[in-house]
Write an enzyme that holds these catalytic residues in place. Structure first.
Site: not given
Ligand code: EPU
Length: 422
Positions: A22-23, A116, A121, A305, A397
């Site tokens: 998915k990701n 989620c 976030r 995850d 999801r």
């Molecule tokens: N963060 C910030 N500012 C930002 C973006 C992120 O401070 O602008 C922080 C977040 O709060 C967190 C850390 O950076 O503490 C990492 O977040 P990241 O941006 O890497 O997460 P994401 O891109 O929103 C993806 C996956 C998530 C997975 C995370 C971490 C996708 C679509 N989602 O989320 O997947 O948990 O990376 O590996 O790729 C899941 O599949 O269950 C899921 C939540």
């Protein structure tokens, strides 16, 4: 509303193929907006989030069609840069449509994304990355407007590695003028898959998988065909389920290296783990030992995850394990549900002490988010008696037919509408 009904205590035996990630699929589908023409993406799982992405691409004017696990997107007819709020709210990944829309149309307007309920976030790193490339960003009355007459390559240093922000910048920078360097980039395999797809489209991106990604802007891109990598979290979840319930399970269509940390922990707990090419065999007698202290970390560390599922598994280990959640500030909602099943857990801040118990007992529990739901399924499979997991829409999801995969391994799990058993 649907629920999973699980009769626990049955070991799992057999072979299951892991579906596409998915990701990885979500940012790759976003990338199809970068140019017109028909892109063909293979092994795209049938999941709620992918369906929402399809609806968003459709709302933007692109043509999106699915035949089995193959998706075709043609963004020749892209006609608007505005993503409706009702769709933005349905998933977090809608945020990385900003990069390609900005690149293609010079503007984009979105509202804050949903996703989620696992923490605050923020999106500051996404906005910082796009601003660094020359975008002007304004947030007013809940609407984020982003525009750029021209995007120019820049050096972007993330204070923390963010998967989504790294992808957003890659998507915005592929056609920017000059070179973009992303430092402290996230290193997840899904980012490497996005790089592969972008390069198939004619982009010049290097370094994904390391903490420095270099993107030389190109003038033109063309449509491409690509097969999505296997989902390492689905594979990890099934591995943990087999380890917890006992039995012998072979997972095919995996990249064992992507699951290195999870497999290492299972091994440490005394589970037999045998990678063989693209397959992984898990053998367990359902008894295992504690693994000490684990912290979730960006890849290649232990993935957030997998944290809930690993916690469910460790509830039955001999001894005390400790899990510290370091990525998200509210990803421990499964703790109280596991406690309903007899788990012995102590929480302090984002750290959980898991004191192993001889058995869990079936109970009515509620999935509050995707991976918490998966953890409750793992717990239910290894518990004595019947577990009913509500909130199945969260699990849908990220897992395509989780109950079917587990049933094919001999697990007693079926889907029910809640009114059937209330
Ligand atoms: N963060 C910030 N500012 C930002 C973006 C992120 O401070 O602008 C922080 C977040 O709060 C967190 C850390 O950076 O503490 C990492 O977040 P990241 O941006 O890497 O997460 P994401 O891109 O929103 C993806 C996956 C998530 C997975 C995370 C971490 C996708 C679509 N989602 O989320 O997947 O948990 O990376 O590996 O790729 C899941 O599949 O269950 C899921 C939540």
């Amino acid at each position: 509303m649907e629920q999973f009904v699980i009769e626990g205590g049955k070991p799992l035996y057999g072979t299951v193929r892991i579906h596409g990630a998915k990701n990885a699929a979500l940012p790759i589908l976003a990338a199809t907006l970068l140019t017109g023409g028909i892109h063909e993406i293979h092994d795209v799982p049938r999941l709620k989030d992918i369906e929402v992405m399809g609806r968003i691409l459709g709302a933007l004017g692109a043509r999106f069609s699915r035949a089995g696990t193959r998706i075709q997107v043609d963004a020749s007819t892209l006609r608007t840069c505005h993503i409706p709020d009702v769709l933005m709210r349905q998933m977090r990944s809608s945020i990385f449509l900003m990069g390609p829309l900005l690149s293609r149309l010079g503007e984009v307007s979105v509202t804050r994304p949903g996703g989620c309920a696992i923490g605050s976030r923020p999106i500051d790193l996404h906005l910082y990355g796009l601003q660094s490339l020359g975008a002007h960003i304004e947030e007013k009355d809940g609407l984020i407007r982003c525009s750029a007459s021209k995007l120019t390559g820049a050096t972007i240093h993330f204070k923390t590695p963010s998967v989504g922000a790294t992808e957003n910048v890659m998507l915005a920078a592929v056609k920017a003028e000059g070179t973009t360097v992303i430092r402290n980039a996230a290193r997840e395999p899904e980012i490497v898959d996005l790089q592969s797809f972008l390069n198939r489209m004619g982009a010049d991106v290097q370094g994904a998988g390391t903490d420095t990604i270099i993107i030389h802007g190109v003038r033109e891109l063309h449509p491409a065909s690509h097969e999505i990598i296997p989902d390492r979290i689905v594979a990890g979840t099934l591995a943990v389920a087999a380890a917890a319930a006992g039995g012998e399970v072979t997972l095919t269509n995996t990249i064992p290296d992507h699951l290195r940390y999870t497999l290492h922990l299972l091994n440490k707990a005394g589970v037999s783990v045998s990678p063989d090419g693209d397959a992984i065999r898990i053998r367990s007698d359902g008894r295992h030992r504690a693994v000490g202290r684990i912290e979730t970390q960006p890849y290649p560390g232990f993935p957030t995850d997998m944290q809930p599922q690993m916690m469910a598994f460790l509830c039955l280990a001999d001894g005390t394990s400790v899990i510290c959640e370091r990525i998200f500030d509210a990803r421990l909602k499964h703790v109280s549900e596991l406690a309903r099943m007899g788990a012995d857990l102590t929480v302090e801040g984002n750290t959980v002490w898991i004191h192993g118990v001889p058995h869990l007992t079936g109970a009515d529990v509620e999935a509050t988010d995707l991976r918490a739901g998966a953890a409750l399924v793992v717990a239910g499979l290894s518990a004595r008696g019947v577990t009913r997991v509500g909130g199945v829409q969260h699990i849908d999801r990220g897992y395509e037919g989780l109950e079917e995969m587990l049933s094919s391994l001999g697990g007693r799990i079926y889907r029910n509408s809640r009114s059937d058993s209330d």
